[in-house]
Design an enzyme around this catalytic site. Structure first.
Site, mmCIF file in Angstrom:
data_model
loop_
_atom_site.group_PDB
_atom_site.id
_atom_site.type_symbol
_atom_site.label_atom_id
_atom_site.label_comp_id
_atom_site.label_asym_id
_atom_site.label_seq_id
_atom_site.Cartn_x
_atom_site.Cartn_y
_atom_site.Cartn_z
ATOM 1 N N TYR A 56 43.605 49.235 34.979
ATOM 2 C CA TYR A 56 43.033 47.705 35.048
ATOM 3 C C TYR A 56 43.279 46.912 36.151
ATOM 4 O O TYR A 56 42.580 46.118 36.449
ATOM 5 C CB TYR A 56 43.527 47.082 33.710
ATOM 6 C CG TYR A 56 44.863 47.127 33.436
ATOM 7 C CD1 TYR A 56 45.702 46.261 34.042
ATOM 8 C CD2 TYR A 56 45.748 47.876 32.439
ATOM 9 C CE1 TYR A 56 47.283 45.990 33.974
ATOM 10 C CE2 TYR A 56 46.915 47.794 32.304
ATOM 11 C CZ TYR A 56 47.510 46.798 33.033
ATOM 12 O OH TYR A 56 48.955 46.767 32.757
ATOM 13 N N LYS A 102 31.259 30.158 33.155
ATOM 14 C CA LYS A 102 30.729 29.277 34.336
ATOM 15 C C LYS A 102 30.988 27.695 34.161
ATOM 16 O O LYS A 102 30.286 27.169 33.615
ATOM 17 C CB LYS A 102 29.163 29.306 34.532
ATOM 18 C CG LYS A 102 28.825 28.782 35.830
ATOM 19 C CD LYS A 102 27.243 29.186 36.318
ATOM 20 C CE LYS A 102 26.744 28.403 37.597
ATOM 21 N NZ LYS A 102 25.293 28.433 37.563
#
Length: 123
Positions: A56, A102
């Protein structure tokens, strides 16, 4: 599909020149990415071998670099690209879920977001 394990990289802070308006694309915008990969981790757990799972740390760097290099307008396009990166991270990955937030996407809200799930093609 059998029950799969999940490895999640949560709230990865990235930047990208993204947006449909020219003004949006002038400066990099902050994005928050969460990526989950689905795979069977039993062999990795039994052998304690990183090669038998998803690294990861490497995957998070790949996702950050992909966001920084992106020239797409839509978070939908970026999400699809990140999903393909996750599926390519290891042949053991069977499925992935990508969520992109966002924060600058809405002037009167916390953020705009997308979440997609993609599966690896059958071998």
């Amino acid at each position: 599909m059998e029950q799969l394990d999940q490895i999640t990289i949560a709230n990865l802070r990235c930047t990208s020149h993204i947006g449909c308006k020219e003004k949006e694309r002038e400066l990099p915008q902050a994005l928050i990415v969460t990526a989950t990969v689905y795979l069977d981790t039993r062999e990795a757990a039994q052998s304690d071998d990183l090669e038998k799972t998803v690294n990861y740390a490497h995957l998070s760097k790949t996702l950050i670099r992909r966001c920084e290099a992106s020239t797409c307008q839509l978070i939908e396009t970026l999400a699809e690209t990140l999903a393909q990166d996750c599926l390519a991270a290891s042949p053991r990955v069977r499925k992935t879920t990508i969520k992109i937030k966002k924060p600058a996407g809405l002037p009167n809200g916390d953020y705009a977001s997308i979440m997609i799930t993609r599966e690896a093609p059958c071998a």
